[in-house]
Design a protein around this motif. Structure first.
Motif, PDB file in Angstrom:
ATOM      1  N   THR A  87       0.839  -1.199   0.000  1.00 39.18           N
ATOM      2  CA  THR A  87       0.000   0.000   0.000  1.00 39.18           C
ATOM      3  C   THR A  87       0.875   1.250   0.000  1.00 39.18           C
ATOM      4  OG1 THR A  87      -1.663  -1.195   1.239  1.00 39.18           O
ATOM      5  CG2 THR A  87      -1.868   1.177   1.197  1.00 39.18           C
ATOM      6  N   MET A  88       1.912   1.206   0.845  1.00 37.94           N
ATOM      7  CA  MET A  88       2.809   2.344   0.966  1.00 37.94           C
ATOM      8  C   MET A  88       3.486   2.618  -0.374  1.00 37.94           C
ATOM      9  SD  MET A  88       3.651   4.470   3.171  1.00 37.94           S
ATOM     10  CE  MET A  88       4.880   5.566   3.763  1.00 37.94           C
ATOM     11  N   LYS A  89       3.953   1.532  -0.983  1.00 31.89           N
ATOM     12  CA  LYS A  89       4.677   1.660  -2.233  1.00 31.89           C
ATOM     13  C   LYS A  89       3.780   2.286  -3.301  1.00 31.89           C
ATOM     14  CE  LYS A  89       7.320  -1.347  -5.123  1.00 31.89           C
ATOM     15  NZ  LYS A  89       7.417  -2.749  -5.527  1.00 31.89           N
ATOM     16  N   ARG A  90       2.540   1.796  -3.327  1.00 27.33           N
ATOM     17  CA  ARG A  90       1.604   2.262  -4.326  1.00 27.33           C
ATOM     18  C   ARG A  90       1.261   3.736  -4.100  1.00 27.33           C
ATOM     19  NH1 ARG A  90      -3.735  -1.174  -5.469  1.00 27.33           N
ATOM     20  NH2 ARG A  90      -4.591   0.121  -7.138  1.00 27.33           N
ATOM     21  N   LEU A  91       1.119   4.071  -2.826  1.00 29.08           N
ATOM     22  CA  LEU A  91       0.798   5.449  -2.490  1.00 29.08           C
ATOM     23  C   LEU A  91       1.935   6.360  -2.925  1.00 29.08           C
ATOM     24  CD1 LEU A  91      -1.183   7.306  -1.066  1.00 29.08           C
ATOM     25  CD2 LEU A  91      -0.046   6.820   1.064  1.00 29.08           C
ATOM     26  N   THR A 140       4.659  10.279  -6.628  1.00 31.96           N
ATOM     27  CA  THR A 140       5.782  10.647  -7.489  1.00 31.96           C
ATOM     28  C   THR A 140       5.372  10.749  -8.956  1.00 31.96           C
ATOM     29  OG1 THR A 140       6.370   8.317  -7.485  1.00 31.96           O
ATOM     30  CG2 THR A 140       7.615   9.725  -6.029  1.00 31.96           C
ATOM     31  N   LYS A 141       4.269  10.053  -9.307  1.00 29.94           N
ATOM     32  CA  LYS A 141       3.857  10.022 -10.708  1.00 29.94           C
ATOM     33  C   LYS A 141       3.606  11.446 -11.232  1.00 29.94           C
ATOM     34  CE  LYS A 141      -0.101   8.244 -11.868  1.00 29.94           C
ATOM     35  NZ  LYS A 141      -1.125   7.229 -11.689  1.00 29.94           N
ATOM     36  N   GLY A 142       4.361  11.841 -12.226  1.00 30.58           N
ATOM     37  CA  GLY A 142       4.140  13.147 -12.834  1.00 30.58           C
ATOM     38  C   GLY A 142       4.622  14.309 -11.996  1.00 30.58           C
ATOM     39  N   ASN A 143       5.122  14.004 -10.796  1.00 26.24           N
ATOM     40  CA  ASN A 143       5.566  15.079  -9.913  1.00 26.24           C
ATOM     41  C   ASN A 143       7.063  15.023  -9.666  1.00 26.24           C
ATOM     42  OD1 ASN A 143       3.091  16.322  -9.438  1.00 26.24           O
ATOM     43  ND2 ASN A 143       2.541  14.784  -7.912  1.00 26.24           N
ATOM     44  N   LYS A 144       7.759  14.185 -10.428  1.00 25.25           N
ATOM     45  CA  LYS A 144       9.169  13.956 -10.139  1.00 25.25           C
ATOM     46  C   LYS A 144       9.945  15.259 -10.098  1.00 25.25           C
ATOM     47  CE  LYS A 144       9.704   9.146 -11.206  1.00 25.25           C
ATOM     48  NZ  LYS A 144       8.565   8.784 -12.095  1.00 25.25           N
ATOM     49  N   LEU A 145       9.694  16.104 -11.115  1.00 24.24           N
ATOM     50  CA  LEU A 145      10.442  17.364 -11.193  1.00 24.24           C
ATOM     51  C   LEU A 145      10.151  18.238  -9.978  1.00 24.24           C
ATOM     52  CD1 LEU A 145      12.361  18.219 -13.464  1.00 24.24           C
ATOM     53  CD2 LEU A 145      10.582  19.826 -14.205  1.00 24.24           C
ATOM     54  N   LYS A 146       8.855  18.325  -9.666  1.00 28.24           N
ATOM     55  CA  LYS A 146       8.448  19.141  -8.519  1.00 28.24           C
ATOM     56  C   LYS A 146       9.066  18.612  -7.236  1.00 28.24           C
ATOM     57  CE  LYS A 146       4.000  20.692 -10.272  1.00 28.24           C
ATOM     58  NZ  LYS A 146       2.583  20.346 -10.272  1.00 28.24           N
ATOM     59  N   VAL A 205       0.951   8.718   9.393  1.00 30.93           N
ATOM     60  CA  VAL A 205       1.250   7.676   8.410  1.00 30.93           C
ATOM     61  C   VAL A 205       0.296   6.498   8.573  1.00 30.93           C
ATOM     62  CG1 VAL A 205       3.001   6.044   7.623  1.00 30.93           C
ATOM     63  CG2 VAL A 205       3.652   8.371   8.223  1.00 30.93           C
ATOM     64  N   VAL A 206       0.065   6.093   9.825  1.00 27.37           N
ATOM     65  CA  VAL A 206      -0.832   4.959  10.074  1.00 27.37           C
ATOM     66  C   VAL A 206      -2.232   5.266   9.534  1.00 27.37           C
ATOM     67  CG1 VAL A 206      -1.997   3.630  11.865  1.00 27.37           C
ATOM     68  CG2 VAL A 206       0.426   4.133  12.074  1.00 27.37           C
ATOM     69  N   MET A 207      -2.709   6.472   9.822  1.00 26.79           N
ATOM     70  CA  MET A 207      -4.026   6.889   9.331  1.00 26.79           C
ATOM     71  C   MET A 207      -4.064   6.859   7.805  1.00 26.79           C
ATOM     72  SD  MET A 207      -6.328   8.691  11.476  1.00 26.79           S
ATOM     73  CE  MET A 207      -6.616  10.284  10.732  1.00 26.79           C
ATOM     74  N   ALA A 208      -3.015   7.443   7.203  1.00 23.91           N
ATOM     75  CA  ALA A 208      -2.993   7.552   5.751  1.00 23.91           C
ATOM     76  C   ALA A 208      -2.989   6.167   5.116  1.00 23.91           C
ATOM     77  CB  ALA A 208      -1.772   8.335   5.296  1.00 23.91           C
ATOM     78  N   LEU A 209      -2.259   5.253   5.725  1.00 23.03           N
ATOM     79  CA  LEU A 209      -2.208   3.908   5.162  1.00 23.03           C
ATOM     80  C   LEU A 209      -3.575   3.252   5.227  1.00 23.03           C
ATOM     81  CD1 LEU A 209       1.243   2.488   6.269  1.00 23.03           C
ATOM     82  CD2 LEU A 209       0.481   3.208   4.005  1.00 23.03           C
ATOM     83  N   ALA A 210      -4.267   3.485   6.339  1.00 21.08           N
ATOM     84  CA  ALA A 210      -5.610   2.914   6.459  1.00 21.08           C
ATOM     85  C   ALA A 210      -6.517   3.467   5.371  1.00 21.08           C
ATOM     86  CB  ALA A 210      -6.193   3.223   7.833  1.00 21.08           C
ATOM     87  N   ARG A 244      -8.151   1.503   1.761  1.00 17.27           N
ATOM     88  CA  ARG A 244      -9.548   1.466   1.315  1.00 17.27           C
ATOM     89  C   ARG A 244      -9.695   2.050  -0.092  1.00 17.27           C
ATOM     90  NH1 ARG A 244     -14.244   1.388   4.304  1.00 17.27           N
ATOM     91  NH2 ARG A 244     -14.835   3.411   3.495  1.00 17.27           N
ATOM     92  N   ILE A 245      -8.938   3.114  -0.347  1.00 20.70           N
ATOM     93  CA  ILE A 245      -9.002   3.734  -1.668  1.00 20.70           C
ATOM     94  C   ILE A 245      -8.558   2.740  -2.738  1.00 20.70           C
ATOM     95  CG2 ILE A 245      -7.891   5.462  -3.130  1.00 20.70           C
ATOM     96  CD1 ILE A 245      -7.946   7.303  -0.648  1.00 20.70           C
ATOM     97  N   PHE A 246      -7.441   2.069  -2.466  1.00 20.74           N
ATOM     98  CA  PHE A 246      -6.931   1.133  -3.462  1.00 20.74           C
ATOM     99  C   PHE A 246      -7.851  -0.072  -3.610  1.00 20.74           C
ATOM    100  CE2 PHE A 246      -2.597   3.034  -2.450  1.00 20.74           C
ATOM    101  CZ  PHE A 246      -2.729   3.946  -3.481  1.00 20.74           C
ATOM    102  N   GLU A 247      -8.532  -0.429  -2.520  1.00 16.72           N
ATOM    103  CA  GLU A 247      -9.488  -1.517  -2.609  1.00 16.72           C
ATOM    104  C   GLU A 247     -10.551  -1.193  -3.641  1.00 16.72           C
ATOM    105  OE1 GLU A 247      -9.541  -3.491   1.675  1.00 16.72           O
ATOM    106  OE2 GLU A 247     -11.438  -2.563   1.109  1.00 16.72           O
TER     107      GLU A 247
END
Lengths: 641, 584
Positions: free
Chosen positions: A30-34, A39-45, A335-340, A344-347
């Motif tokens: 989940t962390m990796k995907r998040l 980073t997607k499209g934001n690498k430069l930023k 971080v714990v909250m965000a992962l939770a 659900r979002i990825f689900e």
């Protein structure tokens, strides 16, 4: 409609808005995907952010070093000097000011970029989620509560905000500080560094333990919250019944029990979370004291070539080392909250989309000399464009010929709800379904427009297997009016035009006239521009239904499905609506589901369904003559529910 | 708002007080510990020209260790009491909201939507809980730290501290400026959130419509527009907030450089008598602390303004007063089931000029069966709801059993006037549990008896678990007709003097419908029965039939009388007869 949802949502903790964390452990990856989302499209930023943070961190480190320089290089010599030269100090201060200003600018730029990045990521996630949700099969919506789905867009997405906008920059700046301080510490004394590292490891260990405890209760808290949510939702929905039965006290009592449990879990979760700060702070202090004692002993014993001055410098460094680590540990909860939330979002995003292998499409056509020719412009004629394996393309005129051949169906793959259903509807015919709730009436229509896919048998539309037709084209050729009218927030005009986005105003008026809705719409305060809100709460049930009929009329489909479209309307209003419906049905293939036999009497064919089987078929007169189930229903000798 | 909310602290006053006390002690420790650390450095390690004083180091070290333990203790206790106080506070908020909700009258309930009440009781309360915890911890800590640090700074050097006097107002003004600009945008963001919720919710409810019209792309566009609006609002709000850290850094660095310059002048000018280099060190650390706490305060301020919206939403529920209340010395006994309407008028807005039911004059005798018929929107439901005083009438008088409904104890009245609502609800639980809502002491025999009357016994027994069958939320696992019959049985268990069926047999077939009515006649002849129906067959045998039209009684009479004299009634009758026998 009830029969459309025989699959009950799995009852479990977490009613609407429950923030989730159904399992104790967050799924791996989940962390990796998040992070890949961030980073997607934001690498430069993000690169710019790292550069900026390095700058401001450098300014920060420089500021802590400046005091020493100030005293050692300027004040001390100047005190001794007879005629102090202030120019040097002024120069140094101006140099520092320049560094600080650039640090400040870097901070500002970094924050601005992060605002864009974090809000941009949230927007992308929301949009992706909604986009994906539009592709999900009806089954998903039938098996999840609305409140729970909605909470993905608000509660769950919100959990990510703090983590993206604060945790990430904090991690970068802490990491830079820690690394640079660590290097300096190693240079000053390896022994003492080893001690600091050991004590930081201890801090990590304790933080991990406490965060784990707090996380455990946090999960429990979310569950109780879901429980309270579910209870409140159910009770508030039935609030009027509670009043009528004077059941308030019992309800309060039950609520209080659930509320108490939520309190216990929230209390414990927060208690442990609140421990993190004091523990880490004071461990930091203790470490400082021990470092002073050990360092002092080492210096006195002359071990490792330490001097007291070096110990003093080291003490300062150790604080710069521990502080950022402390700050980081404060972010753990975020971080714990965000992962939770992310889980659900990825689900939702991983829910399987509706299959669509269809390749037969619907195109505008004109008929010349009996040949069907595809056209770009709208002609009022439509044809199925059927590409074949050998590269040839054939066209079939869209007529509205529907055949079900020996169809079996099951919602859950276990309990078959339709058995050997065969029927045909020729263009322009009206076919009615009659039967008890759960007999499979709505299910049949759900299969024709492929809300659900059949288990066995065949459904042909103008001679084409519906599985070969592209779903969107199939559905575009079918109009549907349901018992529950669903209108959208917007004007009456917009609502009717929903059926055909290209319809001119004139076409909308015509459709309304056809549906018998034009009169009352013109009498509304703003006519066609009247704003409808809350599913048309300002209209009567009959009026809402008329608008939804007009909406179907403007789409002008060759096949119509009317599912209990008039059941919730009283008989007098129904007469009015019925006229609209009759006009709409003319010249189309129509499938009608109705409770009231009066609505279906004039059908070309009536199918009486029982337990998923067609037990009688024929027109009204034939069925009456047969004196079977339909006859019993008609004469009121048999119960239909 | 604060007054209303603070009423919910109650039994958590002690933890709410202890938390700041321990926070204060923790702050004292946090000021003392660095002070002693400085001493350790100055008089221990740097003592004797860099030789160090080991005995002093160990002594102060021991004191420090003890203080750390104390500080840890205070910190843990502060955290514990703060979490107890805040979760307790939120528990009480939910408790008060829910209990107040139970006292709501129908008109109160109409004012709030289900989803908004659920959000208020969860998301909004959670926001307030976090805000409360922040107030009793950080909002105590930061000002205290600020005061301590300023005092200490003045003690070290009043002259240099004047720098703070210049910088603090500058920083404060800057932060206020930021908040002033950001806050309205944040408020707008919350409204856009409502819009987002609406779009998603409409999409979910109408998913079949969306899919059948193949309007996924249109919905996507709709959603993206709102999503973009949230993005741009948030970005513009946070752009203002983004000024916070540079502003704070600017102040901190400016203070530092000013202290460096003027400090150096003072030290050099006075030959290190007015100010020592050690003092300069201390001044630096205090200046950092002062500015940090200001920063914290500004963050708290931003967060509190954000939770203000939640507070307001919660208060709306807490302050909603039920507009129905018992009179003093209410009548606790309903004599019989007679009902009398005298010039009754009613308006949902309680406005005499906007009556949706007017000029109702009617007398119903105890034990009579009364049918009510009328088209959608003719106020049939409104009419019967007045009898159980679910709403208060706007004009005229309404008597039940010869006594004005307003003089009854509400519970007494509602127990005697059993309503089977049109939009009826079964709750998750077994059939038995649902039935016992009518009478929680009912024996199993009584349950079966009531179900026999409502023709529900037979199908309940056909379920594998019989009366112990579990009903899903909203009764989705029984059919419409079955649900209606369970609901009727539930009301019968109250053994009421008046029974109102508001279109309660619409999903039941005509034959069963007739059986139910027969059972009523036979077994509860004393009870006044009021039946709203769309089917003529449901009411044609009633003693009295009331035809309602546009909020007025159009006609009253028996089936035959109305058929002869009333246009609407005969129209409905013939439309149903002509259309063949109407079937449920």
């Amino acid at each position: 409609m009830a029969e459309a949802r025989p699959v009950r949502p799995p009852r479990g903790p977490g009613g609407m808005m429950a923030r989730g964390m159904p399992k104790k452990k967050v799924k791996k990856g989940t962390m990796k995907r998040l992070i890949s989302y961030i980073t997607k499209g934001n690498k430069l930023k993000l690169f710019a952010v790292i550069v900026c943070i390095s700058f401001s961190t450098a300014a920060n480190i420089a500021s802590s070093l400046f005091i020493q320089t100030l005293i050692d290089d300027y004040i001390e010599p100047m005190i001794k000097a007879a005629n102090p030269d202030w120019g040097g100090l002024l120069g140094a201060i101006i140099k520092m000011a320049a560094l600080f200003l650039s640090g400040i600018a870097a901070t500002y730029i970094q924050t601005l970029i992060m605002v864009n990045v974090s809000q941009g990521v949230l927007r992308t996630i929301r949009d992706d989620m909604f986009s994906h949700m539009q592709t999900l099969p009806i089954k998903y919506f039938d098996t999840h509560t609305h409140g729970d789905i909605m909470s993905h867009y608000t509660n769950d997405t919100d959990t990510l905000r703090q983590m993206i906008s604060q945790t990430i920059p904090q991690t970068v700046s802490s990491a830079i500080t820690v690394v640079s301080v660590f290097v300096t510490m190693c240079i000053k004394s390896l022994y003492l560094t080893a001690f600091v590292v050991a004590s930081v490891a201890l801090m990590f260990f304790i933080t991990g333990k406490v965060a784990g405890k707090s996380g455990k209760y946090f999960v429990k808290q979310q569950r109780s919250l879901g429980d309270v949510n579910g209870y409140v939702e159910e009770m508030v929905t039935g609030q009027k019944v509670i009043k009528v039965f004077c059941h308030e006290e019992e309800t309060k009592k039950e609520f209080d029990e659930k509320n108490e449990e939520l309190f216990e879990n929230a209390y414990k979760a927060n208690k442990y979370a609140n421990l993190l700060g004091p523990i880490n702070n004071n461990l930091g202090h203790l470490q400082y004291v021990l470092l002073a004692v050990i360092g002092g002993l080492l210096a006195v014993g002359g071990i490792g070539g330490l001097t007291m001055g070096a110990v003093a410098a080291f003490l300062q460094l150790s604080r710069s080392f521990v502080n950022p680590i402390n700050q980081l540990s404060q972010q753990i909860n975020a971080v714990v909250m965000a992962l939770a939330g992310a889980e659900r979002i990825f689900e939702l995003m991983d829910e399987k989309s509706e299959d669509d292998d269809g390749y037969v499409t619907l195109v505008n056509a004109k008929i010349e000399n009996g040949n069907i020719i595809e056209t770009k412009e709208h002609t009022g004629h439509w044809a199925w464009k059927h590409p074949h394996g050998d590269g040839t393309i054939t066209y079939t005129e869209l007529k509205g010929d529907v055949v079900l051949d020996d169809v079996d169906f099951s919602y859950d793959g276990e309990k078959t709800v339709l058995h050997n259903v065969s029927l045909y509807a020729q263009p322009g015919q009206k076919v009615a379904f009659v039967g008890a709730t759960g007999a499979g009436k709505t299910t049949i229509t759900n299969l024709i427009n492929r809300f659900y896919d059949i288990a066995d048998g065949k459904i042909r539309y103008d001679g084409i297997n519906v599985n070969k037709i592209k779903k969107s084209d199939l559905r575009r050729s079918l109009g549907i009016v349901l018992q529950d009218t669903n209108l959208f927030t917007g004007t009456v005009m917009e609502n009717i035009r929903y059926g055909n986005l290209d319809a001119t105003d004139e076409q909308v008026y015509n459709a309304s006239r056809l549906a018998n809705a034009d009169d009352f719409i013109r009498r509304l305060p703003e006519g066609y521009n009247t704003l409808l809100t809350g599913n048309g709460a300002n209209l009567s049930q009959g009026q809402r239904q008329l608008i939804s009929i007009a909406r179907a009329a403007v789409a002008d489909p060759p096949v119509m499905i009317l599912d209990e479209a008039t059941s919730s309307i009283d008989t007098r209003t129904e007469a009015l609506v019925q006229r609209g419906m009759d006009a709409l049905m003319k010249g189309r293939t129509v499938f009608v589901i109705a409770h009231r036999l009066s609505t279906v009497q004039n059908s070309d064919a009536i199918m009486v369904l029982e337990h998923g089987r067609i037990i009688e078929r024929g027109n009204h007169d034939k069925l009456i003559e047969e004196k079977g189930k339909y006859y019993q229903l008609y004469t009121g000798a048999f119960e239909l529910e | 708002m604060i007054k209303t909310l603070s009423r919910c602290i109650r039994e958590y006053k002690l933890p709410s007080l202890l938390a700041p006390v321990f926070v204060s002690l923790e702050v004292v420790m946090e000021v003392v510990i660095p002070f002693l650390m400085g001493k350790l450095l100055d008089n221990g390690i740097n003592a004797n020209g860099g030789e160090g004083d080991m005995a002093y180091i160990v002594k102060i070290g021991a004191v420090l260790a003890a203080l750390c333990v104390l500080s840890l203790l205070f910190g843990v206790l502060a955290g514990k009491y703060a979490s107890k106080a805040s979760s307790g506070f939120s528990k009480n908020l939910r408790h008060d909201m829910f209990h107040n909700l139970q006292s709501f009258s129908f008109s109160n309930i109409d004012r709030f939507s289900v989803s908004s009440l659920v959000t208020r009781m969860t998301t909004d309360v959670t926001n307030l809980q976090n805000a409360y915890q922040m107030i009793i911890r950080i909002a105590v800590r930061s000002p205290m730290m600020l005061i301590f640090s300023v005092v200490m700074a003045f003690r070290v050097s009043a002259k240099l501290s004047l720098i703070f006097v210049c910088i603090i107002p500058f920083l404060g003004a800057g932060l206020l400026f930021v908040i002033k600009h950001a806050h309205p945008i944040f408020e707008r963001v919350f409204k856009t959130y409502d819009k987002l919720n609406r779009v998603v919710s409409e999409n979910l409810h109408a998913v079949r419509v969306v899919k059948s019209f193949v309007r996924e792309d249109k919905e996507r566009d709709k959603f993206n527009t709102v999503s973009d609006k949230i993005y741009s609002d948030f970005v513009s709000a946070e752009r203002w907030v983004a000024l916070n850290s540079p502003l704070m850094q600017f102040s901190a660095y400016a203070a530092m450089l000013l202290i460096s310059w003027f400090g150096a002048r003072m030290i050099v000018g006075s030959g290190a008598t007015e100010l020592t280099t050690g003092d300069l060190f201390t001044m630096f650390s205090y200046s950092m602390q002062i500015l940090m706490t200001l920063m914290m305060l500004s963050m708290i301020f931003v967060m509190l303004t954000m939770s203000r919206a939640s507070g307001e939403r919660v208060c709306e529920v807490l302050n909603e007063k039920s507009d129905l209340s018992n009179v003093e010395n209410p009548v606790m006994n309903v004599k019989d089931g007679s009902i009398e309407f005298e010039n009754v008028g009613f308006s949902y807005a309680n406005d005499k000029n906007k009556l949706c039911l007017s000029d109702v004059n009617l007398k119903i005798n105890s034990g009579e069966t009364v049918g009510i018929i009328g088209s959608t929107g003719s106020s049939k439901t409104t009419f019967v709801q007045l009898i159980a005083r679910l709403y208060d009438i706007t004009t005229g008088t309404l008597k039940v059993g010869g006594v004005d409904v307003k003089d009854y104890d509400l519970e007494t009245l509602r127990n005697e006037v059993a309503m089977v609502l049109q939009k009826n609800v079964l709750f998750s639980g077994t059939i038995k549990e649902n039935l016992r809502w009518g009478n929680k002491d009912a024996t199993d025999e009584e349950l079966v008896e009531a179900c026999r009357l409502s023709q529900a016994d037979e199908f309940i027994r056909s379920f594998p678990d019989g009366y112990d069958t579990y009903i899903e939320q909203g009764g989705t696992n029984v059919s419409g007709g079955q649900k209606q019959r369970i609901c009727i049985a539930r009301s019968l268990l109250k053994k009421p003097k008046i029974l109102v069926l508001d279109d309660s047999t619409s999903a039941v077939d005509t034959k069963t419908d007739a059986l139910i009515r027969k059972a009523f006649e036979k077994y509860i002849p004393e009870t006044t029965k009021i039946i709203i129906a769309q089917r003529i067959s449901s009411i044609e045998h009633a003693d009295k039939i009331i035809v309602l039209d546009g909020g007025k009684i159009e006609a009253v009479g028996t089936h035959e009388e109305l058929l002869d004299h009333d246009k609407i009634y005969s129209e409905v009758y013939y439309s149903q007869v002509k259309g063949g026998k109407d079937n449920g």
